[in-house]
Write a protein that holds these residues in place. Structure first.
Motif, PDB file in Angstrom:
ATOM      1  N   GLY A 113       0.801  -1.216   0.000  1.00  0.00           N
ATOM      2  CA  GLY A 113       0.000   0.000   0.000  1.00  0.00           C
ATOM      3  C   GLY A 113       0.836   1.269   0.000  1.00  0.00           C
ATOM      4  N   ASP A 114       2.131   1.120   0.208  1.00  0.00           N
ATOM      5  CA  ASP A 114       3.004   2.293   0.254  1.00  0.00           C
ATOM      6  C   ASP A 114       3.317   2.770  -1.157  1.00  0.00           C
ATOM      7  OD1 ASP A 114       3.196   2.209   3.041  1.00  0.00           O
ATOM      8  OD2 ASP A 114       4.852   0.778   2.954  1.00  0.00           O
ATOM      9  N   SER A 115       3.221   4.075  -1.358  1.00  0.00           N
ATOM     10  CA  SER A 115       3.548   4.587  -2.681  1.00  0.00           C
ATOM     11  C   SER A 115       5.055   4.741  -2.845  1.00  0.00           C
ATOM     12  CB  SER A 115       2.831   5.910  -2.947  1.00  0.00           C
ATOM     13  OG  SER A 115       3.174   6.856  -1.954  1.00  0.00           O
ATOM     14  N   VAL A 116       5.769   5.095  -1.759  1.00  0.00           N
ATOM     15  CA  VAL A 116       7.214   5.275  -1.848  1.00  0.00           C
ATOM     16  C   VAL A 116       7.893   4.675  -0.626  1.00  0.00           C
ATOM     17  CG1 VAL A 116       9.107   6.951  -1.981  1.00  0.00           C
ATOM     18  CG2 VAL A 116       6.966   7.419  -3.161  1.00  0.00           C
ATOM     19  N   GLY A 117       8.921   3.887  -0.876  1.00  0.00           N
ATOM     20  CA  GLY A 117       9.816   3.427   0.177  1.00  0.00           C
ATOM     21  C   GLY A 117      11.129   4.165   0.006  1.00  0.00           C
ATOM     22  N   LEU A 118      11.602   4.839   1.055  1.00  0.00           N
ATOM     23  CA  LEU A 118      12.823   5.631   0.970  1.00  0.00           C
ATOM     24  C   LEU A 118      13.806   5.175   2.030  1.00  0.00           C
ATOM     25  CD1 LEU A 118      14.446   8.123  -0.094  1.00  0.00           C
ATOM     26  CD2 LEU A 118      13.324   9.430   1.709  1.00  0.00           C
ATOM     27  N   PHE A 119      15.026   4.840   1.593  1.00  0.00           N
ATOM     28  CA  PHE A 119      16.103   4.459   2.502  1.00  0.00           C
ATOM     29  C   PHE A 119      17.268   5.403   2.252  1.00  0.00           C
ATOM     30  CE2 PHE A 119      19.978   2.210   3.641  1.00  0.00           C
ATOM     31  CZ  PHE A 119      19.656   1.675   4.876  1.00  0.00           C
ATOM     32  N   LYS A 166       6.935  -4.613  -2.258  1.00  0.00           N
ATOM     33  CA  LYS A 166       6.101  -4.216  -3.400  1.00  0.00           C
ATOM     34  C   LYS A 166       5.556  -2.791  -3.292  1.00  0.00           C
ATOM     35  CE  LYS A 166       4.987  -8.855  -4.861  1.00  0.00           C
ATOM     36  NZ  LYS A 166       6.242  -9.049  -5.511  1.00  0.00           N
ATOM     37  N   SER A 167       6.368  -1.902  -2.742  1.00  0.00           N
ATOM     38  CA  SER A 167       6.018  -0.480  -2.791  1.00  0.00           C
ATOM     39  C   SER A 167       6.024  -0.066  -4.262  1.00  0.00           C
ATOM     40  CB  SER A 167       7.049   0.358  -2.034  1.00  0.00           C
ATOM     41  OG  SER A 167       7.114  -0.032  -0.694  1.00  0.00           O
ATOM     42  N   ARG A 168       5.253   0.941  -4.591  1.00  0.00           N
ATOM     43  CA  ARG A 168       5.192   1.379  -5.986  1.00  0.00           C
ATOM     44  C   ARG A 168       6.541   1.906  -6.453  1.00  0.00           C
ATOM     45  NH1 ARG A 168       3.717   5.678  -9.100  1.00  0.00           N
ATOM     46  NH2 ARG A 168       3.501   7.129  -7.386  1.00  0.00           N
ATOM     47  N   ILE A 169       7.208   2.694  -5.605  1.00  0.00           N
ATOM     48  CA  ILE A 169       8.517   3.264  -5.918  1.00  0.00           C
ATOM     49  C   ILE A 169       9.432   3.072  -4.717  1.00  0.00           C
ATOM     50  CG2 ILE A 169       9.764   5.432  -6.344  1.00  0.00           C
ATOM     51  CD1 ILE A 169       7.239   6.470  -7.737  1.00  0.00           C
ATOM     52  N   ASP A 226      22.826  -2.646 -10.127  1.00  0.00           N
ATOM     53  CA  ASP A 226      21.672  -2.319 -10.956  1.00  0.00           C
ATOM     54  C   ASP A 226      20.450  -2.179 -10.064  1.00  0.00           C
ATOM     55  OD1 ASP A 226      23.107  -2.397 -13.351  1.00  0.00           O
ATOM     56  OD2 ASP A 226      22.862  -4.562 -13.507  1.00  0.00           O
ATOM     57  N   ALA A 227      19.638  -1.175 -10.340  1.00  0.00           N
ATOM     58  CA  ALA A 227      18.425  -0.935  -9.563  1.00  0.00           C
ATOM     59  C   ALA A 227      17.356  -1.947  -9.948  1.00  0.00           C
ATOM     60  CB  ALA A 227      17.919   0.482  -9.816  1.00  0.00           C
ATOM     61  N   PRO A 228      16.770  -2.625  -8.952  1.00  0.00           N
ATOM     62  CA  PRO A 228      15.642  -3.515  -9.260  1.00  0.00           C
ATOM     63  C   PRO A 228      14.475  -2.708  -9.852  1.00  0.00           C
ATOM     64  CG  PRO A 228      16.448  -3.876  -7.014  1.00  0.00           C
ATOM     65  CD  PRO A 228      17.123  -2.638  -7.537  1.00  0.00           C
ATOM     66  N   VAL A 229      13.553  -3.368 -10.497  1.00  0.00           N
ATOM     67  CA  VAL A 229      12.406  -2.702 -11.124  1.00  0.00           C
ATOM     68  C   VAL A 229      11.689  -1.836 -10.096  1.00  0.00           C
ATOM     69  CG1 VAL A 229      10.165  -3.080 -12.233  1.00  0.00           C
ATOM     70  CG2 VAL A 229      12.116  -4.496 -12.851  1.00  0.00           C
ATOM     71  N   GLY A 230      11.398  -0.596 -10.483  1.00  0.00           N
ATOM     72  CA  GLY A 230      10.688   0.332  -9.619  1.00  0.00           C
ATOM     73  C   GLY A 230      11.566   1.019  -8.589  1.00  0.00           C
ATOM     74  N   THR A 231      12.885   0.945  -8.790  1.00  0.00           N
ATOM     75  CA  THR A 231      13.834   1.471  -7.791  1.00  0.00           C
ATOM     76  C   THR A 231      14.776   2.485  -8.416  1.00  0.00           C
ATOM     77  OG1 THR A 231      13.767  -0.623  -6.589  1.00  0.00           O
ATOM     78  CG2 THR A 231      15.637   0.819  -6.133  1.00  0.00           C
ATOM     79  N   LEU A 232      15.114   3.507  -7.639  1.00  0.00           N
ATOM     80  CA  LEU A 232      16.164   4.443  -7.989  1.00  0.00           C
ATOM     81  C   LEU A 232      17.243   4.320  -6.920  1.00  0.00           C
ATOM     82  CD1 LEU A 232      16.191   7.834  -9.503  1.00  0.00           C
ATOM     83  CD2 LEU A 232      17.215   7.682  -7.251  1.00  0.00           C
ATOM     84  N   SER A 258      21.384   4.855 -10.588  1.00  0.00           N
ATOM     85  CA  SER A 258      20.922   3.736 -11.393  1.00  0.00           C
ATOM     86  C   SER A 258      19.415   3.677 -11.154  1.00  0.00           C
ATOM     87  CB  SER A 258      21.589   2.423 -10.945  1.00  0.00           C
ATOM     88  OG  SER A 258      21.007   1.326 -11.615  1.00  0.00           O
ATOM     89  N   SER A 259      18.640   3.729 -12.226  1.00  0.00           N
ATOM     90  CA  SER A 259      17.198   3.812 -12.067  1.00  0.00           C
ATOM     91  C   SER A 259      16.472   2.827 -12.973  1.00  0.00           C
ATOM     92  CB  SER A 259      16.724   5.227 -12.378  1.00  0.00           C
ATOM     93  OG  SER A 259      15.312   5.309 -12.299  1.00  0.00           O
ATOM     94  N   SER A 260      15.431   2.259 -12.416  1.00  0.00           N
ATOM     95  CA  SER A 260      14.489   1.477 -13.215  1.00  0.00           C
ATOM     96  C   SER A 260      13.069   1.921 -12.878  1.00  0.00           C
ATOM     97  CB  SER A 260      14.681  -0.017 -12.953  1.00  0.00           C
ATOM     98  OG  SER A 260      14.327  -0.319 -11.623  1.00  0.00           O
ATOM     99  N   LEU A 261      12.936   3.210 -12.527  1.00  0.00           N
ATOM    100  CA  LEU A 261      11.603   3.755 -12.227  1.00  0.00           C
ATOM    101  C   LEU A 261      10.736   3.700 -13.474  1.00  0.00           C
ATOM    102  CD1 LEU A 261      12.424   6.893 -10.044  1.00  0.00           C
ATOM    103  CD2 LEU A 261      11.694   4.626  -9.281  1.00  0.00           C
ATOM    104  N   GLN A 262       9.467   3.469 -13.239  1.00  0.00           N
ATOM    105  CA  GLN A 262       8.539   3.369 -14.360  1.00  0.00           C
ATOM    106  C   GLN A 262       7.484   4.451 -14.347  1.00  0.00           C
ATOM    107  OE1 GLN A 262       7.131  -0.678 -15.061  1.00  0.00           O
ATOM    108  NE2 GLN A 262       8.653  -1.362 -13.577  1.00  0.00           N
ATOM    109  N   GLY A 263       7.429   5.227 -13.307  1.00  0.00           N
ATOM    110  CA  GLY A 263       6.405   6.261 -13.241  1.00  0.00           C
ATOM    111  C   GLY A 263       6.903   7.460 -12.502  1.00  0.00           C
TER     112      GLY A 263
END
Length: 169
Positions: free
Chosen positions: A15-21, A67-70, A98-104, A164-169
């Motif tokens: 349900g989280d739109s963004v996970g930030l570390f 499975k956060s969106r970003i 390499d950034a996993p899908v949906g990750t920067l 390294s980014s694989s953001l999609q949105g």
């Protein structure tokens, strides 16, 4: 440090739109893997790095599984391996990942390079990041471009932040 990272991973969810570390501190690469080193870590040899440090791959895995969106991972941690030249590896800075899908993944400097600590309470990278992070309406990629421009300018091109980014949105 380990408990804080585990708790962070437990709190993330679909349900989280963004996970930030964000991590600012000592980071070391060893045999192509990157480790975050706690301030109280005691290591007598390079072989103890995986025991004393936290593998960044573990953090990325927890964020991906949530499975956060970003997901955004910011590493202000490119430092020398204190054991380099003592019979171990000679690699410096952090290894490219390499950034996993949906990750920067944002690094304070390019893979294999060293980042300046800065002269104040924060590093030069963190100073520029704080300046631009909350810019209204600015896409995340542009935030990191502005940070890179400032760090490159202030270090006369000695430090070049990298993503390294694989953001999609």
């Amino acid at each position: 440090f380990e408990r804080a990272i585990a708790d962070f991973g437990d709190r993330l969810g679909p349900g989280d739109s963004v996970g930030l570390f964000f991590y600012a501190g000592h980071g070391i690469q060893l045999r192509g893997r990157n480790y975050l080193i706690p301030v109280d870590a005691e290591m007598r040899s390079e072989d103890e790095i995986p025991l004393a440090g936290i593998d960044i791959g573990f953090i990325l895995g927890r964020m991906t599984a949530a499975k956060s969106r970003i997901n955004i991972v910011i590493l202000d941690a490119c430092r020398n391996n204190p054991f380099a030249g003592k019979g171990g590896t000679t690699a410096q800075g952090l290894a490219q990942m390499d950034a996993p899908v949906g990750t920067l993944l944002a690094y304070a400097t390019a893979p294999g390079k060293l980042a300046a600590d800065g002269s104040g309470a924060n590093s030069l990278y963190a100073t520029h990041l704080a300046r631009h992070l909350l810019s209204p309406g600015l896409p995340v990629e542009h935030v990191f471009k502005r940070v890179r421009e400032g760090v490159v300018r202030d270090t006369r091109e000695l430090q070049v932040p990298w993503e390294s980014s694989s953001l999609q949105g």
